[in-house]
Design a protein around this motif. Sequence first.
Motif, PDB file in Angstrom:
ATOM      1  N   TYR A  33       0.811  -1.220   0.000  1.00 59.60           N
ATOM      2  CA  TYR A  33       0.000   0.000   0.000  1.00 59.60           C
ATOM      3  C   TYR A  33       0.846   1.273   0.000  1.00 59.60           C
ATOM      4  N   LYS A  34       2.019   1.224   0.590  1.00 62.21           N
ATOM      5  CA  LYS A  34       2.923   2.352   0.421  1.00 62.21           C
ATOM      6  C   LYS A  34       3.398   2.393  -1.029  1.00 62.21           C
ATOM      7  N   GLY A  35       3.698   1.212  -1.576  1.00 61.89           N
ATOM      8  CA  GLY A  35       4.087   1.163  -2.983  1.00 61.89           C
ATOM      9  C   GLY A  35       3.026   1.746  -3.883  1.00 61.89           C
ATOM     10  N   ALA A  36       1.764   1.397  -3.643  1.00 62.86           N
ATOM     11  CA  ALA A  36       0.665   1.924  -4.459  1.00 62.86           C
ATOM     12  C   ALA A  36       0.560   3.432  -4.323  1.00 62.86           C
ATOM     13  N   ASN A  37       0.740   3.948  -3.115  1.00 63.89           N
ATOM     14  CA  ASN A  37       0.616   5.390  -2.906  1.00 63.89           C
ATOM     15  C   ASN A  37       1.824   6.164  -3.428  1.00 63.89           C
ATOM     16  N   ILE A  38       2.980   5.531  -3.463  1.00 67.47           N
ATOM     17  CA  ILE A  38       4.139   6.137  -4.133  1.00 67.47           C
ATOM     18  C   ILE A  38       3.810   6.355  -5.608  1.00 67.47           C
ATOM     19  N   LEU A  39       3.263   5.330  -6.242  1.00 74.75           N
ATOM     20  CA  LEU A  39       2.958   5.435  -7.676  1.00 74.75           C
ATOM     21  C   LEU A  39       1.802   6.404  -7.915  1.00 74.75           C
ATOM     22  N   HIS A  40       0.831   6.436  -7.029  1.00 75.19           N
ATOM     23  CA  HIS A  40      -0.258   7.413  -7.148  1.00 75.19           C
ATOM     24  C   HIS A  40       0.291   8.839  -7.041  1.00 75.19           C
ATOM     25  N   THR A  41       1.240   9.042  -6.143  1.00 77.13           N
ATOM     26  CA  THR A  41       1.881  10.357  -6.019  1.00 77.13           C
ATOM     27  C   THR A  41       2.650  10.707  -7.284  1.00 77.13           C
ATOM     28  N   LEU A  42       3.360   9.726  -7.836  1.00 77.60           N
ATOM     29  CA  LEU A  42       4.124   9.978  -9.060  1.00 77.60           C
ATOM     30  C   LEU A  42       3.199  10.353 -10.208  1.00 77.60           C
ATOM     31  N   ARG A  43       2.036   9.768 -10.254  1.00 73.81           N
ATOM     32  CA  ARG A  43       1.054  10.135 -11.289  1.00 73.81           C
ATOM     33  C   ARG A  43       0.733  11.625 -11.217  1.00 73.81           C
ATOM     34  N   GLN A  44       0.649  12.167 -10.000  1.00 72.75           N
ATOM     35  CA  GLN A  44       0.341  13.597  -9.851  1.00 72.75           C
ATOM     36  C   GLN A  44       1.481  14.454 -10.386  1.00 72.75           C
ATOM     37  N   LEU A  45       2.713  13.982 -10.176  1.00 73.17           N
ATOM     38  CA  LEU A  45       3.873  14.744 -10.635  1.00 73.17           C
ATOM     39  C   LEU A  45       3.966  14.779 -12.153  1.00 73.17           C
ATOM     40  N   VAL A  46       3.467  13.729 -12.794  1.00 77.30           N
ATOM     41  CA  VAL A  46       3.475  13.695 -14.258  1.00 77.30           C
ATOM     42  C   VAL A  46       2.504  14.723 -14.837  1.00 77.30           C
ATOM     43  N   GLU A  47       1.369  14.938 -14.152  1.00 80.17           N
ATOM     44  CA  GLU A  47       0.379  15.965 -14.518  1.00 80.17           C
ATOM     45  C   GLU A  47      -0.304  15.717 -15.859  1.00 80.17           C
ATOM     46  N   ASP A  48      -0.218  14.523 -16.364  1.00 78.90           N
ATOM     47  CA  ASP A  48      -0.813  14.216 -17.656  1.00 78.90           C
ATOM     48  C   ASP A  48      -1.162  12.725 -17.646  1.00 78.90           C
TER      49      ASP A  48
ATOM     50  N   VAL B 269      14.220   0.008 -12.749  1.00 79.18           N
ATOM     51  CA  VAL B 269      12.887   0.609 -12.754  1.00 79.18           C
ATOM     52  C   VAL B 269      12.977   2.101 -12.475  1.00 79.18           C
ATOM     53  N   GLU B 270      13.785   2.487 -11.496  1.00 79.34           N
ATOM     54  CA  GLU B 270      13.963   3.909 -11.188  1.00 79.34           C
ATOM     55  C   GLU B 270      14.492   4.671 -12.402  1.00 79.34           C
ATOM     56  N   SER B 271      15.504   4.105 -13.030  1.00 79.46           N
ATOM     57  CA  SER B 271      16.102   4.766 -14.185  1.00 79.46           C
ATOM     58  C   SER B 271      15.087   4.928 -15.307  1.00 79.46           C
ATOM     59  N   PHE B 272      14.323   3.864 -15.559  1.00 76.96           N
ATOM     60  CA  PHE B 272      13.297   3.940 -16.606  1.00 76.96           C
ATOM     61  C   PHE B 272      12.275   5.023 -16.297  1.00 76.96           C
ATOM     62  N   LEU B 273      11.763   5.051 -15.073  1.00 75.36           N
ATOM     63  CA  LEU B 273      10.714   6.016 -14.729  1.00 75.36           C
ATOM     64  C   LEU B 273      11.231   7.452 -14.754  1.00 75.36           C
ATOM     65  N   SER B 274      12.463   7.654 -14.345  1.00 76.02           N
ATOM     66  CA  SER B 274      13.042   9.003 -14.423  1.00 76.02           C
ATOM     67  C   SER B 274      13.109   9.475 -15.871  1.00 76.02           C
ATOM     68  N   LYS B 275      13.573   8.588 -16.740  1.00 72.54           N
ATOM     69  CA  LYS B 275      13.694   8.951 -18.156  1.00 72.54           C
ATOM     70  C   LYS B 275      12.324   9.137 -18.795  1.00 72.54           C
ATOM     71  N   ALA B 276      11.385   8.220 -18.504  1.00 76.66           N
ATOM     72  CA  ALA B 276      10.071   8.261 -19.152  1.00 76.66           C
ATOM     73  C   ALA B 276       9.242   9.451 -18.693  1.00 76.66           C
ATOM     74  N   THR B 277       9.389   9.845 -17.429  1.00 78.36           N
ATOM     75  CA  THR B 277       8.623  10.984 -16.916  1.00 78.36           C
ATOM     76  C   THR B 277       9.361  12.304 -17.105  1.00 78.36           C
ATOM     77  N   GLU B 278      10.626  12.201 -17.552  1.00 84.12           N
ATOM     78  CA  GLU B 278      11.473  13.383 -17.737  1.00 84.12           C
ATOM     79  C   GLU B 278      11.655  14.151 -16.431  1.00 84.12           C
ATOM     80  N   LYS B 279      11.844  13.368 -15.347  1.00 80.93           N
ATOM     81  CA  LYS B 279      12.061  13.956 -14.035  1.00 80.93           C
ATOM     82  C   LYS B 279      13.164  13.180 -13.330  1.00 80.93           C
TER      83      LYS B 279
END
Length: 539
Positions: free
Chosen positions: A407-422, A447-457
Amino acid sequence: MRNSLLFILSLFGVICYAQRDLSYTKADFLRGSITPEREWWDLNYYHLDIEVEPDKKFISGQNTIRYKVLKENNVMQIDLQPPMKIDKVISEGEELTYKSSGNVHLILLNKEQKKGDFNALTIFYSGYPKEAVRAPWDGGFSWKKDSNGNHFIATSCQGLGASVWWPNKDHMYDEVDSMAISVKVPKALMNISNGRLRKVEEDTTTKTYHWFVNNPINNYGVNVNIGDYVHFDEKYMGEKGELDLDYYVLPENLEKAKEQFKQTPMMLEAFEHWFGPYPFYEDGFKLVEVPYLGMEHQSSVTYGNGYENGYRGTDLSESGWGLKFDFIIIHEAGHEWFANSITYKDIADMWIHEGFTAYSENLYVDYHFGKQASADYVIGTRKRIQNDKPIIGRYNLNKKGSSDMYYKGANILHTLRQLVEDDDKWRQVLRDMNKTFHHQTVTTLQVESFLSKATEKDLTAFFEQYLRTTKIPTLEYKIKDGKLKYRYTNIVEGFDMPVQIKIGDSEKWIFPSAKWKTEPVKGNSLQVDRDFYIESKSL
């Protein structure tokens, strides 16, 4: 040969892997690390061929292992946990010598192992496998009876290891490319395993069910399910065409299953939207009733949720939305993308399985009931987060991290969705992730490297904060004379995640860091957007 024997003696004479921490043993190291006796060969094919004798709670048979030589060596590590025992090992008609210590068996190969060659051996074994106490958490074989007194049997072994019931390379980094599974059972029963059923052989007292898995499969995903099953099926027209859906249930539950399993196409529709095509079209998709709660066995998902919505009839989020779907169907099937297609290399990174799959529950709700409902659901699960220890465990020791990975994992990803803003971009990130890591074993760093590159953050500090510490960022603030003063506390170095707030009637982004910042505002009350997993404190 002399050098090999000397090596075996020295290996089994080693002391604890971590001398300063006596909770970690030689067995932990041998199970959890990519040892020299594992790394030199690559799995190509298994044929697991066994007989299950329910009255005796006994299994016997053999596993043929075909492998590719990556570099020269003549000592192979195979794992099989007591009380199961190896009876003999045969390669090219010769019986091989092996040395056993606990779960580990080191086999001396007579044939020269040349780089690039494909070789094979067969391990004959037998025994009374560990009986599951509280499946699937404390796994093994579940030897149960159905309401009519028929044997009702299933396996579950994540964490405990597939070697609790069959000999294999019991480390997640190396998945076999394809696999045959042959299981002989009493004639009145059926066996359901992974992949597609090729044939059934019958004699006077037994039937042997021959299954074949066309795709790579992790070892704990391999399963045996034995019972007095009835079968029904349907077709699903998905992103890659027609997908076979097969259901195996006890006869008394047939009508309930026909109604409850209508959620399977709904699951596939939602998850193909968010994650891309179901990863195992060639092997089909099955739901199989078992005498425990359920598990994500690849293309053979097991089900024991009582044919009711929620988690055994309860809403884990307490939002109401958790009763709109059958938790086991949605969660365990979500693992087909995150666990079975994208698989952790080391169990320390188990959050890749459980965090993304717990988040998939949220995305299922989003697809069928809307974004607001999905936010209610995932935020509702925060009360279950303990922050007792980091999500990531200890590497090379078969040690997973905190159960907060769900559930922390799920909320981390939910938070990341907000940072993407799209949301369209976020969906594409998830689909690209499944495409990039399709049928691969991965690490958190990948996974971290991929998400940083894909979200451009740059998400370095973001993941350091949430995955490797138990600290929840705290936004400290005060409003005075039309000015907002704010900063983060309880953070790692470099953590500066922006966050949306509401002051008065206006919503805005602010950009906190460890240092105090000040900006003009209109209003005297501040509210942090609930979609961000942080805490706030007015000074």
